[in-house]
Design an enzyme around this catalytic site. Sequence first.
Site, short mmCIF file in Angstrom:
data_model
loop_
_atom_site.label_atom_id
_atom_site.label_comp_id
_atom_site.label_asym_id
_atom_site.label_seq_id
_atom_site.Cartn_x
_atom_site.Cartn_y
_atom_site.Cartn_z
N LYS A 1 47.75 44.66 53.23
CA LYS A 1 46.87 45.82 53.32
C LYS A 1 45.78 45.64 54.38
O LYS A 1 45.58 46.50 55.24
CB LYS A 1 46.21 46.09 51.96
N ASP B 1 44.33 37.07 41.51
CA ASP B 1 45.17 37.79 42.49
C ASP B 1 44.26 38.59 43.41
O ASP B 1 43.52 39.46 42.95
CB ASP B 1 46.14 38.70 41.73
N TRP C 1 49.05 45.91 37.63
CA TRP C 1 50.13 46.25 38.56
C TRP C 1 51.46 46.03 37.86
O TRP C 1 51.70 44.98 37.25
CB TRP C 1 50.01 45.37 39.79
#
Length: 403
Positions: A248, A213, A132
Amino acid sequence: MSIFESVPMAPRDPILGLTEAFNADQNPKKVNLGVGVYQDATGKLPVLDCVKTVEQKMGTEPKPRGYLPIDGLPAFTAEVAKLVHGEDAAEIADGRLVTVQTLSGTGALRVAGDFLHQVNPGAKLLLSDPSWENHQAVFTRAGFEVDTYRYKAADRDGVDFDGMLGDLRAAEAGTVVVLHACCHNPTGYDLTGEQWDQVVEVITEGGLFPLVDMAYQGFASSPEEDAAVIKKFVATGKPLINTVSFAKNMSLYGERVGAVQVTCTDADEAKRVLSQLKVLVRTSVSSSPTHGAAVAAAIMSEPELKAQWLDELAGMRDRIKSMRRKLVDGLAGQGITPENGKRDMSFIADQVGMFSYSGLSKDQMVELREKYGVYGTDKGRICVAALNDNNIDYVCESIARVI
């Protein structure tokens, strides 16, 4: 003269900058596959039914909005501990697990980065290649020298697992290794359980420090299955940091609901770690927001709401898998097949999570944007969760024209 006269113009964020360009695009068929948010079958950001239920109840029983404790809403942090580590986790019972509420997953990463750099300022930090985009920025700002380990295979679809292990074995003891628990962003390629076992072994034996993560818990498999790697690291008896986001999986993006968790070796160590994390929170944001955490805590703590959430989460997960299949089939229908001398795109259906490394080049992605109004990153990442039955055909047609 102004003190700001020499301030340079910063580059646009590689992802959010796409949204700015998308908004300015006049193409009536434009499609934004760049932004990392889940959209429903109508192309809208959903409000989950379980969230609606909680908020309706909150509306009839309004409460004062006082400051939360520095480490967050107790009901929220307690439920996050159980959701991620398991209700019967020994680290919870023994007082070895620290959970601190943060400003979503990004805030959790920054708190983790600041803390790790504070306790081991000479350590290097490794990210997957690719990762990311904001990982690089967050950990560089935290003070780390950031490098990479191999992840996406350069010559084929999938993970360069041998390369990954080789780079981890070559890393110096004390190096922080950032790992994606599930739904690897941006590639969509996850490790198997057996591969994770090898990664855990190499990291443990090499004296490396794992920072896991987990921004998409429940988007690859069930929330419990997606947190499996965290349990594997805990089982080694070594310290661990993991981050969690509910942006999310509860569609609470703007509420900034997240947490950082530290598994320590004993309860005394956990108390000292908590004290330092609280200093970092206090001197940056003082305390976290109330509303989103209260919503998430209510959903996770009430059995009926939790069951409803897990059902809705499964529906989101299944819709993404369906769109992956439709994208592969649609591209094949446009003649993008090995039989026609084109690349086999079936790997997209094997990836998981919201994103796909499509294999398209920078030039092809630029052409997609400029000629057809289909937006993805220059590296070929697209958000599969932004596809639906109303735009899938146009996207397939557009991709076929640039391949």
